[in-house]
Design a protein around this motif. Structure first.
Motif, PDB file in Angstrom:
ATOM      1  N   ILE B 164       0.841  -1.204   0.000  1.00  2.00           N
ATOM      2  CA  ILE B 164       0.000   0.000   0.000  1.00  2.00           C
ATOM      3  C   ILE B 164       0.877   1.255   0.000  1.00  2.00           C
ATOM      4  O   ILE B 164       0.608   2.206  -0.741  1.00  2.00           O
ATOM      5  CB  ILE B 164      -0.969  -0.038   1.197  1.00  2.00           C
ATOM      6  CG1 ILE B 164      -2.024  -1.125   0.962  1.00  2.00           C
ATOM      7  CG2 ILE B 164      -1.642   1.310   1.409  1.00  2.00           C
ATOM      8  CD1 ILE B 164      -2.938  -1.364   2.125  1.00  2.00           C
ATOM      9  N   PHE B 167       2.519   1.652  -3.460  1.00  2.00           N
ATOM     10  CA  PHE B 167       1.519   2.038  -4.453  1.00  2.00           C
ATOM     11  C   PHE B 167       1.121   3.491  -4.248  1.00  2.00           C
ATOM     12  O   PHE B 167       0.979   4.257  -5.209  1.00  2.00           O
ATOM     13  CB  PHE B 167       0.306   1.112  -4.307  1.00  2.00           C
ATOM     14  CG  PHE B 167      -0.674   1.211  -5.439  1.00  2.00           C
ATOM     15  CD1 PHE B 167      -0.352   0.715  -6.690  1.00  2.00           C
ATOM     16  CD2 PHE B 167      -1.911   1.781  -5.254  1.00  2.00           C
ATOM     17  CE1 PHE B 167      -1.248   0.799  -7.726  1.00  2.00           C
ATOM     18  CE2 PHE B 167      -2.815   1.872  -6.288  1.00  2.00           C
ATOM     19  CZ  PHE B 167      -2.478   1.377  -7.530  1.00  2.00           C
ATOM     20  N   TRP B 168       0.953   3.873  -2.981  1.00  2.00           N
ATOM     21  CA  TRP B 168       0.567   5.251  -2.663  1.00  2.00           C
ATOM     22  C   TRP B 168       1.655   6.229  -3.121  1.00  2.00           C
ATOM     23  O   TRP B 168       1.356   7.275  -3.729  1.00  2.00           O
ATOM     24  CB  TRP B 168       0.310   5.377  -1.160  1.00  2.00           C
ATOM     25  CG  TRP B 168      -0.248   6.700  -0.758  1.00  2.00           C
ATOM     26  CD1 TRP B 168       0.433   7.868  -0.610  1.00  2.00           C
ATOM     27  CD2 TRP B 168      -1.609   7.003  -0.476  1.00  2.00           C
ATOM     28  NE1 TRP B 168      -0.413   8.871  -0.252  1.00  2.00           N
ATOM     29  CE2 TRP B 168      -1.680   8.377  -0.160  1.00  2.00           C
ATOM     30  CE3 TRP B 168      -2.783   6.238  -0.455  1.00  2.00           C
ATOM     31  CZ2 TRP B 168      -2.878   8.996   0.171  1.00  2.00           C
ATOM     32  CZ3 TRP B 168      -3.959   6.859  -0.122  1.00  2.00           C
ATOM     33  CH2 TRP B 168      -4.012   8.218   0.173  1.00  2.00           C
ATOM     34  N   LEU B 170       3.788   5.810  -5.399  1.00  2.00           N
ATOM     35  CA  LEU B 170       3.828   5.819  -6.860  1.00  2.00           C
ATOM     36  C   LEU B 170       2.738   6.728  -7.418  1.00  2.00           C
ATOM     37  O   LEU B 170       2.960   7.484  -8.364  1.00  2.00           O
ATOM     38  CB  LEU B 170       3.617   4.389  -7.347  1.00  2.00           C
ATOM     39  CG  LEU B 170       4.165   3.987  -8.698  1.00  2.00           C
ATOM     40  CD1 LEU B 170       5.659   4.105  -8.724  1.00  2.00           C
ATOM     41  CD2 LEU B 170       3.741   2.558  -8.976  1.00  2.00           C
ATOM     42  N   ALA B 171       1.537   6.663  -6.806  1.00  2.00           N
ATOM     43  CA  ALA B 171       0.399   7.441  -7.306  1.00  2.00           C
ATOM     44  C   ALA B 171       0.528   8.909  -6.946  1.00  2.00           C
ATOM     45  O   ALA B 171       0.028   9.772  -7.667  1.00  2.00           O
ATOM     46  CB  ALA B 171      -0.900   6.863  -6.744  1.00  2.00           C
ATOM     47  N   SER B 172       1.183   9.217  -5.813  1.00  2.00           N
ATOM     48  CA  SER B 172       1.183  10.603  -5.337  1.00  2.00           C
ATOM     49  C   SER B 172       2.397  11.374  -5.836  1.00  2.00           C
ATOM     50  O   SER B 172       2.573  12.523  -5.446  1.00  2.00           O
ATOM     51  CB  SER B 172       1.140  10.623  -3.809  1.00  2.00           C
ATOM     52  OG  SER B 172       2.303  10.026  -3.294  1.00  2.00           O
TER      53      SER B 172
END
Lengths: 173, 173
Positions: B164, B167-168, B170-172
């Motif tokens: 998590i 992934f977070w 990477l997205a932010s």
């Protein structure tokens, strides 16, 4: 010296900017046609899995199969609710952008997809045990168990993009 | 008029700015003490699960148990590799910020944690089938099966925060 009360103001330049491409407008997000399609897939697969499993007479004797029925029941209820929300959003031409709503969708998708995946894996383990390891398909409804498990996996597979897109849009705001 | 070849240059102001708080510095990310702790937890739980399952004599007769051994084996190998990478990053006081590296970590964590979770669910379904539904614990290693399953679940539970957070981040970015 008197000064005028009204001063001229520069008008904003009338340029036509290209609309910014935003991550939030990806197909499959809640409130898009793709999102509604994903929700309907999840709902249909979960309902088919539920119906196939409940038509076997002996599913209540196995804990994992009872759990599968509960999990796909919850999944179908959740997906139907979100499909209705998508239909409403499409009809009023709005998107879900509020951080609380997107968080709720992401958490709900995460929980239901994890439960469905766990139930599908447990059922798959038992179906393989009955069919391959013990070779007792002649006295069990192997085909129905397999079909219900496959439908639960497909429902999970359709829930994952919804969860990932919601989570991504939550993280990238 | 002659001009000097060397011109005075304004020195940059010597202000001490407070370091910006970045999402990337959350404990548990790769290259932090928390991240290393998570990796070691994953590795220890996966190895214990592997050892407990392989000490039962009859695990190869059940497909789900063979799959559990393969999944926790992969999980322990992956977690050990990432733990070594964390130790290296800590020793040179660097963090992993390259988008390709963080993507690789996120995808690897997602794949291994999904495989471990699936194996743990399948084993749990069969353990409950043997223990509760068929009541045949007297002829099976129920305790060992349960312990191996529980350890696999704990390994998955320790992998989820790593996934998590990667992934977070990477997205932010």
């Amino acid at each position: 010296m008197s000064r005028p009360a009204v001063h001229p103001v520069d008008a904003p330049p009338m340029t036509f900017e290209a609309p910014r491409v935003r991550m939030k407008d990806v197909h499959g997000m809640p409130g898009t046609i793709g999102g509604l399609f994903l929700r309907l897939c999840q709902f249909v697969f979960a309902v088919v899995s539920l119906c196939v499993m409940t038509t076997t007479s002996d599913f209540p004797s196995v804990t994992a199969f009872r759990y599968l029925v509960a999990a796909v029941g919850l999944q179908s209820f959740w997906s139907l609710s979100l499909a209705l929300a998508d239909i409403y959003a499409l009809s009023v031409r709005r998107r879900f952008r509020h951080v609380g709503v997107v968080s709720l969708f992401a958490i709900g998708d995460g929980v239901t997809s994890t439960l469905t995946f766990a139930a599908a894996c447990a059922s798959a383990g038992i179906t393989v045990l009955i069919g391959n390891d013990m070779d007792k398909c002649n006295v069990n409804h192997c085909t129905k168990f397999m079909s219900a498990t496959a439908m639960a996996f497909l429902s999970w597979f359709a829930t994952s993009p919804s969860f990932i897109l919601n989570f991504w849009s939550l993280a990238s705001r």
